[in-house]
Design an enzyme around this catalytic site. Structure first.
Site, PDB file in Angstrom:
ATOM      1  N   GLU A  44       0.828  -1.203   0.000  1.00 38.46           N
ATOM      2  CA  GLU A  44       0.000   0.000   0.000  1.00 38.46           C
ATOM      3  C   GLU A  44       0.870   1.264   0.000  1.00 38.46           C
ATOM      4  O   GLU A  44       1.861   1.351   0.725  1.00 38.46           O
ATOM      5  CB  GLU A  44      -0.889  -0.026   1.246  1.00 38.46           C
ATOM      6  N   LYS A 111      -9.439   2.519  -2.175  1.00 37.92           N
ATOM      7  CA  LYS A 111      -9.707   1.866  -0.892  1.00 37.92           C
ATOM      8  C   LYS A 111     -11.084   2.284  -0.369  1.00 37.92           C
ATOM      9  O   LYS A 111     -11.490   3.438  -0.488  1.00 37.92           O
ATOM     10  CB  LYS A 111      -8.614   2.263   0.100  1.00 37.92           C
ATOM     11  N   CYS A 163      -5.607  -3.328   2.449  1.00 36.02           N
ATOM     12  CA  CYS A 163      -5.311  -3.288   3.894  1.00 36.02           C
ATOM     13  C   CYS A 163      -6.575  -3.307   4.746  1.00 36.02           C
ATOM     14  O   CYS A 163      -7.204  -4.342   4.913  1.00 36.02           O
ATOM     15  CB  CYS A 163      -4.434  -2.076   4.215  1.00 36.02           C
ATOM     16  N   SER A 192       0.319  -2.512   7.137  1.00 36.78           N
ATOM     17  CA  SER A 192      -0.232  -2.962   8.408  1.00 36.78           C
ATOM     18  C   SER A 192       0.878  -2.979   9.452  1.00 36.78           C
ATOM     19  O   SER A 192       1.819  -3.767   9.357  1.00 36.78           O
ATOM     20  CB  SER A 192      -0.832  -4.372   8.236  1.00 36.78           C
ATOM     21  N   LYS A 198       0.092  -9.939  15.987  1.00 42.86           N
ATOM     22  CA  LYS A 198      -0.812  -9.472  14.938  1.00 42.86           C
ATOM     23  C   LYS A 198      -0.785 -10.368  13.711  1.00 42.86           C
ATOM     24  O   LYS A 198      -1.766 -10.468  12.974  1.00 42.86           O
ATOM     25  CB  LYS A 198      -0.447  -8.038  14.552  1.00 42.86           C
ATOM     26  N   ASN A 436      15.919  14.700  41.378  1.00 39.47           N
ATOM     27  CA  ASN A 436      15.857  15.095  39.973  1.00 39.47           C
ATOM     28  C   ASN A 436      17.136  15.757  39.477  1.00 39.47           C
ATOM     29  O   ASN A 436      17.516  15.592  38.310  1.00 39.47           O
ATOM     30  CB  ASN A 436      14.670  16.033  39.741  1.00 39.47           C
ATOM     31  N   THR A 460      15.675   6.034  28.050  1.00 43.94           N
ATOM     32  CA  THR A 460      15.522   4.698  28.637  1.00 43.94           C
ATOM     33  C   THR A 460      14.224   4.508  29.404  1.00 43.94           C
ATOM     34  O   THR A 460      14.087   3.543  30.153  1.00 43.94           O
ATOM     35  CB  THR A 460      16.713   4.400  29.569  1.00 43.94           C
ATOM     36  N   GLU A 465       6.733   3.722  33.379  1.00 43.17           N
ATOM     37  CA  GLU A 465       7.162   5.024  33.872  1.00 43.17           C
ATOM     38  C   GLU A 465       6.389   6.145  33.188  1.00 43.17           C
ATOM     39  O   GLU A 465       6.071   7.159  33.809  1.00 43.17           O
ATOM     40  CB  GLU A 465       8.661   5.192  33.646  1.00 43.17           C
ATOM     41  N   LYS A 588       4.425  15.350  30.641  1.00 46.65           N
ATOM     42  CA  LYS A 588       5.664  14.599  30.432  1.00 46.65           C
ATOM     43  C   LYS A 588       5.539  13.683  29.210  1.00 46.65           C
ATOM     44  O   LYS A 588       6.465  13.590  28.389  1.00 46.65           O
ATOM     45  CB  LYS A 588       6.000  13.758  31.665  1.00 46.65           C
TER      46      LYS A 588
END
Length: 645
Positions: A44, A111, A163, A192, A198, A436, A460, A465, A588
């Site tokens: 596609e 489509k 699709c 996809s 999946k 911090n 990371t 988190e 954040k």
């Protein structure tokens, strides 16, 4: 005899890379002709790339795509080829597939269904085409069929499901094809995105289509990290009459992946044929294959010279290091060391010469050293155990390793603020502030190493988190790419143990023996991540219900009580904490580095999960939860005892 060799080709494309995309399409055509293919299905929107985003709202991109199509048509000799592109028609833009036969454009299929959930926003750019409606389009003075078309090529009737079209059950285009006399073959050009397991869903969709519509079915997907966030696994499936005849290995490092088979369109639908089983791959293995490929494409397509990583010795940064090492290993195993290094495009002439001059058994380690630089940035609150863990892992995978202290920088910042406030900072009063500043003090120097080497800085943070904001903005969230932000910490811990055992990363032994900790408070405080938050298993179950399933706080709590993960009172406090932190920390999540979509949901506010930066913070809902009566904990064993009495 209506026997034809059919094929699907996965392509690793780049948005609006007109020359590169064209060359990869031409390579697929060349490979198809070499394999004596009669009919080829390409993915596609392969002319433009699927991830052009709001460029699809322009008029010039679809116009340039049609120009590119016409440039490709003469190269489609001795072939029938389906080529994906956007087309502007009567003031609207459609997601289309052009069918070209032996150098002649036969028509353009549009489509019918637009993906509009999760990471997809297709209705923003494209208009759905009505089922079974046909029109004509004029291109450079020539008129071609346009819309929902059934083509006939040398006695073979061909229809399309593009699709998302195939995901609509009783409304999928194959149903309409049957009403109009049926087809011999359905082509499905797809973009996809990868997600865990999946491939099993696609397997069922393709076989269901081939069975229900009594036809052959060719499915061809994009491959690689095309535009930055979504990964494509390059799946190609060829089926007939409900049986899977051919498929490929997924997540290849090659730009073109062609799969062919011969089909007999006069074959008896009831004739017994062998059928390939669906893939049976673990979530851990899928992660180990998908993210390294995504990192490789992200690196080379951003024209960067490898990666830089602040390696703490803990689980998250160690996972990032192993993913880069696995990128090198898998890429070299498939392409060969020299071809992989050339495709990476970031080694100097000296590095390339040194690589090729080394013994085969050390080439991977040297390549990893060229592509991954790690630094352990310790403070007085860092332990010798995490330093040893980081150093051992870096050395075992071959990464370059540096180690330095940031206490002087932290002390300098602290003194300035103490003078400004006119008082000393203390752990009792200024806990978050003092934590911090350590994370933030690490950021400038690791960015300096990144800039000096022309590399990408790896953030990371994991998804857990991201849920609760347990990350320091401009600290451990600093980065150009966040490779594990799409998965939860509970999975990361499990994956690292799997990688040590199954992939042979023995340098993870120390990492897997440590309790996850930020190491930002004094060592005597024995800080742990789960102590600051909650057990990661509980956090995962809460996010799954609250974010993926969109349940209210009280419904999340009741589901967790049924699961008996913890005592109800403790579960209630954890649910309340989660929702308060979730709503407080959307800002954040808005600033996190780009991440890869790998699970069936994510907390990325620019794709899967949009949430207001400012809200009431679930005030009424949490008050109701606080008033919810806590049931007496009855264990499974207790219920069984009651049933016996």
């Amino acid at each position: 005899m209506r026997k034809r060799i059919v094929a699907g080709a996965a392509l690793n494309q780049i948005p609006i890379d007109w020359e590169g995309n064209r060359n990869r399409i031409l390579e697929a055509l060349q490979q198809a002709r070499a394999a004596q293919v009669d009919l080829l299905c390409l993915p596609e929107l392969c002319i433009t790339g699927y991830g052009c985003e709001d460029l699809f709202l322009s008029e010039w991109v679809p116009a340039r795509a049609v120009e590119a199509l016409l440039e490709l048509v003469p190269h489609c000799t001795d072939l029938t080829v389906a080529i994906g592109l956007p087309v502007r028609f009567e003031g609207k833009t459609y997601d289309c597939a052009a069918l070209v036969h032996n150098g002649v454009l036969l028509g353009i299929q549009a489509k019918q269904f637009m993906a509009n959930e999760g990471v997809h926003y297709e209705p923003r750019w494209f208009t759905p085409w009505p089922t079974a409606e046909e029109s004509t389009i004029e291109i450079e003075g020539q008129t071609y069929p346009f819309g929902d078309i059934i083509f006939e090529v040398e006695g073979v009737r061909i229809g399309f499901e593009i699709c998302e079209d195939a995901w609509h059950g009783p409304k999928r285009p194959g149903v309409s094809h049957c009403r109009r006399g049926g087809v011999d073959l359905i082509l499905n050009p797809s973009a996809s995105h990868f997600a865990f397991a999946k491939t099993l869903i696609r397997h069922d969709l393709v076989l269901d289509g081939a069975q229900r519509f009594r036809c052959a079915y060719v499915y061809a997907n994009l491959i690689g990290n095309e535009a930055g966030k979504m990964i494509y696994d390059g799946e190609i499936l060829i089926a007939q009459h409900g049986r899977l005849l051919k498929r490929n290995a997924l997540l290849s490092f090659r730009d073109v992946n062609l799969v062919t088979t011969e089909l007999d369109f006069d074959a008896d639908p009831e004739q017994p044929l062998p059928s390939l089983p669906p893939y049976a791959v673990s979530k851990e293995e899928e992660f180990a294959a998908a993210v390294p490929l995504a990192l490789f494409d992200y690196m080379r397509k951003s024209r960067s010279r490898g990666f830089v990583l602040s390696l703490s010795g803990g689980a998250d940064s160690s996972a990032c290091a192993v993913l880069v090492a696995e990128m090198v290993r898998r890429g070299c195993n498939e392409l060969g060391v020299e071809a992989f290094a050339q495709k990476a495009g970031c080694l100097t002439e000296e590095e390339m010469a040194a690589l090729l001059g080394k013994a085969p058994e050390v080439q991977l380690l040297y390549l990893t050293q060229c592509l991954l630089r790690c630094a352990y940035q310790g403070t007085v609150n860092s332990s010798q155990a995490t330093l040893a863990s980081a150093q051992n892992l870096a050395e075992s995978v071959g990464a370059a390793f540096y180690e330095w202290k940031i206490d002087d920088e932290v002390a300098g910042y602290t003194r300035k603020i103490e003078r400004a406030l006119g008082r000393p900072l203390t752990w009792e009063r200024d806990d978050i502030t003092l934590q911090n500043i350590q994370a933030r003090a690490r950021s400038p120097i690791i960015w300096m190493l990144t800039n000096a080497t022309g590399a990408l800085l790896m953030a990371t943070s994991n998804r857990s988190e991201g849920d609760v904001g347990y990350a320091t903005m401009d600290g451990d969230t600093s980065g150009s790419i966040s490779p594990i932000a799409g998965v939860d910490k509970h999975f990361i811990s499990r994956w690292l143990r799997w990688a040590e055992e199954r992939l042979g990363y023995t340098g993870l032994h120390d990492v897997n023996s440590l309790t996850p900790t930020a190491e930002l408070r004094p060592l005597e405080n024995s800080q742990t991540d789960e102590g600051d938050l909650m057990p990661y298993r509980v956090l995962y179950e809460i996010e799954r219900l609250a974010i993926r399933d969109r349940q209210s706080p009280i419904h999340v709590y009741r589901k967790l009580v049924e699961a008996e993960l913890e005592p109800p009172a403790l579960l209630r406090s954890h649910v309340i904490k989660f929702f308060r932190l979730w709503s407080r920390n959307q800002w954040k999540r808005e600033r996190l580095a780009p991440s890869f979509h790998v699970d069936d949901f994510s907390v990325d506010p620019r794709s899967w999960c949009r949430f207001p930066i400012l809200s009431s913070g679930f005030t009424e809902e949490l008050k109701a939860l606080e008033l919810e009566e806590v049931p007496e904990l009855i264990t499974v064993a207790g219920r069984r005892a009651e049933s016996r009495t």
